[in-house]
Structures are given as C-alpha cells and as structure tokens.
Design an enzyme around this catalytic site. Structure first.
Site, PDB file in Angstrom:
ATOM      1  N   LYS A   1       4.466   1.646   9.924  1.00 42.18           N
ATOM      2  CA  LYS A   1       5.531   1.380   8.950  1.00 42.18           C
ATOM      3  C   LYS A   1       6.097  -0.017   9.156  1.00 42.18           C
ATOM      4  O   LYS A   1       6.026  -0.549  10.261  1.00 42.18           O
ATOM      5  CB  LYS A   1       6.682   2.385   9.156  1.00 42.18           C
ATOM      6  CG  LYS A   1       6.386   3.799   8.727  1.00 42.18           C
ATOM      7  CD  LYS A   1       7.590   4.696   9.004  1.00 42.18           C
ATOM      8  CE  LYS A   1       7.322   6.124   8.582  1.00 42.18           C
ATOM      9  NZ  LYS A   1       7.153   6.319   7.139  1.00 42.18           N
TER      10      LYS A   1
ATOM     11  N   ARG B   1       2.554  16.480   6.684  1.00 40.80           N
ATOM     12  CA  ARG B   1       1.761  17.535   6.032  1.00 40.80           C
ATOM     13  C   ARG B   1       0.638  18.038   6.933  1.00 40.80           C
ATOM     14  O   ARG B   1       0.193  19.168   6.800  1.00 40.80           O
ATOM     15  CB  ARG B   1       1.234  17.026   4.683  1.00 40.80           C
ATOM     16  CG  ARG B   1       0.374  15.815   4.765  1.00 40.80           C
ATOM     17  CD  ARG B   1       0.233  15.104   3.432  1.00 40.80           C
ATOM     18  NE  ARG B   1       1.430  14.372   3.050  1.00 40.80           N
ATOM     19  CZ  ARG B   1       1.568  13.695   1.911  1.00 40.80           C
ATOM     20  NH1 ARG B   1       0.576  13.669   1.036  1.00 40.80           N
ATOM     21  NH2 ARG B   1       2.679  13.052   1.646  1.00 40.80           N
TER      22      ARG B   1
ATOM     23  N   ASP C   1       0.238   7.824   8.168  1.00 40.51           N
ATOM     24  CA  ASP C   1       1.682   7.983   7.980  1.00 40.51           C
ATOM     25  C   ASP C   1       2.016   9.237   7.164  1.00 40.51           C
ATOM     26  O   ASP C   1       3.178   9.637   7.084  1.00 40.51           O
ATOM     27  CB  ASP C   1       2.256   6.726   7.299  1.00 40.51           C
ATOM     28  CG  ASP C   1       3.763   6.617   7.454  1.00 40.51           C
ATOM     29  OD1 ASP C   1       4.332   7.396   8.236  1.00 40.51           O
ATOM     30  OD2 ASP C   1       4.358   5.747   6.791  1.00 40.51           O
TER      31      ASP C   1
ATOM     32  N   ASP D   1      12.866  12.219  11.979  1.00 41.83           N
ATOM     33  CA  ASP D   1      11.787  12.859  11.220  1.00 41.83           C
ATOM     34  C   ASP D   1      11.525  14.296  11.704  1.00 41.83           C
ATOM     35  O   ASP D   1      10.599  14.952  11.243  1.00 41.83           O
ATOM     36  CB  ASP D   1      10.516  11.997  11.321  1.00 41.83           C
ATOM     37  CG  ASP D   1       9.623  12.125  10.104  1.00 41.83           C
ATOM     38  OD1 ASP D   1      10.118  12.535   9.034  1.00 41.83           O
ATOM     39  OD2 ASP D   1       8.415  11.826  10.230  1.00 41.83           O
TER      40      ASP D   1
HETATM   41  N1  BES Z   1       8.568  10.687   7.471  1.00 41.98           N
HETATM   42  C1  BES Z   1       8.003  10.040   6.356  1.00 41.98           C
HETATM   43  C2  BES Z   1       8.791  10.226   5.071  1.00 41.98           C
HETATM   44  C3  BES Z   1      10.184   9.671   5.056  1.00 41.98           C
HETATM   45  C4  BES Z   1      10.417   8.411   4.576  1.00 41.98           C
HETATM   46  C5  BES Z   1      11.240  10.436   5.459  1.00 41.98           C
HETATM   47  C6  BES Z   1      11.704   7.918   4.543  1.00 41.98           C
HETATM   48  C7  BES Z   1      12.525   9.946   5.428  1.00 41.98           C
HETATM   49  C8  BES Z   1      12.771   8.694   4.958  1.00 41.98           C
HETATM   50  C9  BES Z   1       6.602  10.555   6.097  1.00 41.98           C
HETATM   51  O1  BES Z   1       5.886  10.958   7.209  1.00 41.98           O
HETATM   52  C10 BES Z   1       5.846   9.443   5.468  1.00 41.98           C
HETATM   53  O2  BES Z   1       5.698   8.435   6.096  1.00 41.98           O
HETATM   54  N2  BES Z   1       5.400   9.656   4.248  1.00 41.98           N
HETATM   55  C11 BES Z   1       4.684   8.674   3.527  1.00 41.98           C
HETATM   56  C12 BES Z   1       3.592   9.391   2.752  1.00 41.98           C
HETATM   57  C13 BES Z   1       2.597   8.478   2.120  1.00 41.98           C
HETATM   58  C14 BES Z   1       1.807   7.736   3.161  1.00 41.98           C
HETATM   59  C15 BES Z   1       1.672   9.313   1.254  1.00 41.98           C
HETATM   60  C16 BES Z   1       5.650   7.969   2.580  1.00 41.98           C
HETATM   61  O3  BES Z   1       6.534   8.593   2.071  1.00 41.98           O
HETATM   62  O4  BES Z   1       5.481   6.769   2.400  1.00 41.98           O
HETATM   63 ZN    ZN Z   2       7.058  11.597   8.812  1.00 41.61          ZN
HETATM   64 ZN    ZN Z   3       4.890   9.306   8.122  1.00 40.10          ZN
END
Ligand code: BES
Ligand code: ZN
Ligand code: ZN
Length: 498
Positions: free
Chosen positions: A277, A351, A347, A288
């Site tokens: 990230k 899931r 990331d 998280d």
């Molecule tokens: N933990 C994150 C989602 C998240 C983002 C939670 C901001 C709280 C605040 C999750 O694991 C993630 O990184 N999701 C990605 C998914 C994508 C790669 C399909 C996202 O949301 O960018």
């Molecule tokens: Zn996450």
């Molecule tokens: Zn993630």
C-alpha cells in the site's frame, strides 16, 4: 465512571452538575428545565429569550447555580427539534454533555431520563441510550501515554433519576454491557500492531473466555495445515508472526446446535503484502482486525447478558506483510473448502482468510452466518463514513441485521449481489481469482465471499468506512468506533426464539 440509578427530585441532588434539556424551537423550558429555571429565578427563560439557548442538537449551556441549588452547575443540553428526537440523538447529546463536563473538571453529575415519552421513545430505551452515550462518549485510549494530563478530569459518578429504581438499574446494566463491549473492541482496534498481534488477539480471546465463561479454542499452523486453510496460511507466510484461528463459543441453550456464527476479519496489520500500500495512512491498517475484535467483544457481552441462544465467533488472525517468503501475485492457493484461488492482488487478503473461516463455519454446522470485515476501500468510497455496507444471500436475515443497526445508530446500507458481478472473478487458471476490475469493488469482494457460504443464510458487513474516524462527534470518539458491536449484540438478542 459509575452510573447509578436513583429516584426523587433532581433539583435536590448535591453534585457538581445537574443536566436538564431543551428542544429547538420551544419558547419556554419544560420539565426539569422548568423546575431549574424557577430555582434560578428565570435564568433559563432569559437565556432562551436572548437566543443563548437554542436547543440545537449537542448545544451545551453552562449556568452556575451560585447557591440557588444544591448542585454547583446546571447544564442545559440541546436535543434538537422535539419531533426529530431519537434514541441516537439522546445517545449523542449525553456523550457531548459528559465530555464537556469532564473538560470542566466535574466529578459528579446527575440527570433525569432524557427524552422518554417523546416520539414513542420508551423510558428503558432512553436510559439505555443515556448509559451508552456517557460510556462511549467518555472513551479514551491513553494507555501508551506516560504523562498524566493535568486538565483531564474524570466524572466518577453519573446518576440517572427515574421512577422505578429496579427497572432503571436493569436498563443501566444492559447499556453498560453494550457500551463496554464496544469500548473493548475500540481498545483492541486502537492498539498498534506491535501490541495487537495474532498471538495477543488469541490471548485476549482466552482472557475473555476465562473471565466470562466462554468456550475457547485456538488453532495454530499445524492444525490449519491439517484442515487445508490455504488462505490463512498463504496470507501469513510473509510474516514473522505466526497466525491464529480463534474460536469463541457462547452456549445459552442446552444444545450442540450453533444458531448464529459470527466471523470477523483479523488482519492485525495490512501492509498490502507484495502489492504494498502507499505509505500515507498505512498506520490505520493496524485496525484491519476490527471485524475480529467486534465479534470477540460481542461474545463477551452475550456471556454477560445470557440470552437463550448459541453463538460462535470465528476470527482468522494474521499479519499481511511483504517478505521473501510472502505470497506473490499470481500464486494459486486452495481454501479449506477445496476451491482454488488465483491471488492477483496480495492486498485483497481479507477475503482469502475469510474464505477459510466461512468454510470452517459451514463445516461446523453454521445455520446463519454474519461476517464483519474491513474488506474494501471501495465500500468507503461508495458509502462514505456514514454507514457500513451490507450484502446478503438471504433478505430476511439482512433485514434483521439492518433493523438492529437502526436501533443502535450504527447505520447500514444494502448493496446488490446480482449474478453479473460474479463474472469479474473468473480466473483462467484457478476456480476463482481474488480481485475484479476497478468497478464495484465492494460488491465483487462480497461475491467472492459468497462462494464460500453457498446457500447458508449469510450477511456480510463491510466496515471499511466506519471502523475508524479522525473526527469526534457525539458518542463516536477519535480512532476506533466500535462499530458494529452493539448491532451484533442486539441482533442476537432479537434472534432468540420467544
Ligand atoms: N484492509 C483493506 C481495505 C480497507 C481499506 C479497509 C481502507 C479500511 C480502510 C483490504 O484488505 C484491501 O486492501 N482491499 C483492497 C482490495 C483490492 C486490492 C481489490 C482495496 O480496497 O483496495
Ligand atoms: Zn485488509
Ligand atoms: Zn489489503
């Protein structure tokens, strides 16, 4: 803070401050405010006339009694327009009032039951909201601050004056359990990742089990391998911290059946893994595991409330870090139910661990599943920070969850689950891939999870936009919000067969 019940005359109480209220648009004070006004020689009426007291939501006016009443101060709390009053507004007003009084160094306060009888709000509902508002609004996370702050007071006693002491005490007790559960989840989420590791999360679960009498089991790597938890093992393989799979059980009726299975995402830090990230805001990814914390705190509350229902909480817990041993984009893993997953983005790890937890839930006989996860930034983009996303394969169950959310003020909005979204998850080399295209990311995340629950009634709550806040407002304090703990507790209570 101790919240006490009492009967009698609010105006006769000797304490640092008494709280009365005023509704927007009213020309004269009513109820306790009218009585206080009389004792103060018409001061409140005067302030209303002058426009100092408008009764707007969360407005607070401090009046010194200067010997005219046993209490040193009178606080007039604005509750907004009477016809718009809700338990959530009461919760917020009490939270703001308590924070204000704490800032003034007030050590003891008293209030009548705010808002009961207005818009069908029952006394019990108002008292519960007041209790929650006080405890949630005064929440702080200061355990890593070594310096004692001088101007940080503590309200030691808050007395709620009502008609029946016994009923009042019972309702205060329930409000306390709900608020303390939410605050417990807040504590876990606010804790940085060097303190809240999968191991400490499991220890916290053991502690809860010992304190409240819950069943607990913690699975380690060997057992995960045996069960084929390729998602949890895959995500954890880049980290030095070993993963844990936490199982907490509350048994409220004599049967082996599990009526509700709660599943919470337990990523104790999400760096993104190899698909790392951006650095800005990455620290928030210590939270998280908010879904996991919320289901754990819910079980602790249930053990205290003792409803006649059986509930299990499952928390797959791991870090998501990049390293030489980390999962790589393109890797194919196999979840506990045997489905193969092409990991196109490391990331999208939540899931992957939930795939195993949902498979485990099914394998252990879940009849209804609610999962809670900070799953997608896309959900935050879609709904802002106002409400969590709800997704389901069973409308009746979703209706119950959303209704419980309305009751607690933890809003939810349902998003569609049309078949068409599933096409995005087709993989050329595995059964499914873990990301879709740019669009509808919250929904494709939910469609992915659906693959692991099949037909079991299920609701997925995406709390990515609601688990954390940088703004203090009403009973929501900065940092972790504790959402959706109170909703989950009320949902389970509502699901008890009468
Ligand atoms: N933990 C994150 C989602 C998240 C983002 C939670 C901001 C709280 C605040 C999750 O694991 C993630 O990184 N999701 C990605 C998914 C994508 C790669 C399909 C996202 O949301 O960018
Ligand atoms: Zn996450
Ligand atoms: Zn993630």
């Amino acid at each position: 803070m101790e919240i006490k019940a009492a009967t009698g005359d609010l105006l006769k109480i000797k304490c640092d401050a008494i709280v009365v209220n005023h509704y927007e648009g009213m020309k004269r004070p009513e109820g306790d405010a009218a009585a206080a006004d009389k004792a103060l020689g018409g001061a409140i009426t005067q302030l209303i006339k002058q426009g100092d007291i408008k009764g707007k939501p969360n407005e607070i006016t401090l009046i010194h009694s200067l010997g005219k009443l046993p209490a040193a101060r009178i606080v007039v709390a604005g509750l907004g327009k009477k016809k718009e009053l809700s338990t959530n507004k009461i919760r917020s007003a009490v939270a703001e009032t308590c924070r204000y009084l704490r800032g003034k160094g007030v050590g003891s306060a008293a209030s009548g039951v705010q808002g009961a009888g207005v818009n069908d709000i029952k006394t019990g509902e108002a008292v519960e909201a007041m209790t929650e508002g006080a405890l949630l609004g005064l929440y702080t996370f200061r355990r890593h601050i070594t310096q004692k702050e001088n101007n940080f007071g503590e309200i030691k006693n808050f007395i709620i004056i009502g008609k029946e002491k016994g009923a009042l005490e019972k309702t205060i007790g329930k409000g306390q359990i709900l608020a303390e559960a939410a605050n417990r989840a807040r504590d876990m989420v606010n804790e940085p990742a060097n303190f809240m590791t999968p191991k400490t999360m499991a220890e916290a679960a053991r502690q809860l089990a010992a304190t409240y009498g819950l069943k607990v089991e913690v699975l380690e790597r060997e057992k995960m391998k045996e069960l084929g938890m390729g998602g949890l093992l895959g995500v954890s393989q880049g980290s030095q911290q070993p993963p844990r799979f936490i199982i907490l059980g509350y048994r409220g009726r004599p049967s082996d059946e599990i009526d509700v299975t709660l599943v919470g995402k337990g990523i104790t830090f999400d760096s993104g893994g190899i698909d790392i990230k951006p650095s800005e805001g990455m620290e928030e990814m210590k939270g998280d595991m908010a879904g996991g914390a919320s289901v754990m705190a819910t079980l602790a509350a249930l053990a205290q409330l003792k409803p006649k229902i059986n509930v299990t909480a499952l928390v797959p817990a791991t870090e998501n870090l990049p390293s030489g041993t980390a999962m790589k984009p393109g890797d194919i893993i196999s979840a506990m139910n045997g489905k193969t997953i092409e990991v196109l983005n490391t990331d999208a790890e939540g899931r992957l661990i939930l795939a195993d937890a949902l498979s485990y839930a099914k394998k252990t006989g879940a009849k209804a599943i609610i999962d809670v996860a900070t799953l997608t930034g896309a959900c935050h983009v879609a709904l802002g920070s106002v409400c969590s996303g709800a997704f389901t394969n069973d409308q009746a169950l979703a209706d119950k969850v959303i209704a419980a959310g309305k009751e607690t003020g933890e809003l939810m909005w349902q998003l569609p689950m049309y078949e068409e979204y599933k096409e995005q998850l087709k993989s050329d080399v595995a059964d499914i891939k873990n990301i879709g295209n740019r669009w509808g990311g919250a929904i494709t995340g939910a469609k992915f999870l659906e693959e692991f629950v099949d037909k079991t009634p299920w609701v997925h709550l995406d709390i990515a936009g609601t688990y954390y806040t940088d703004k203090e407002k009403g009973y929501i304090t900065k940092g972790a919000t504790g959402i959706p703990v109170r909703t989950l507790i009320n949902l389970v209570l509502a699901m008890v067969k009468k």
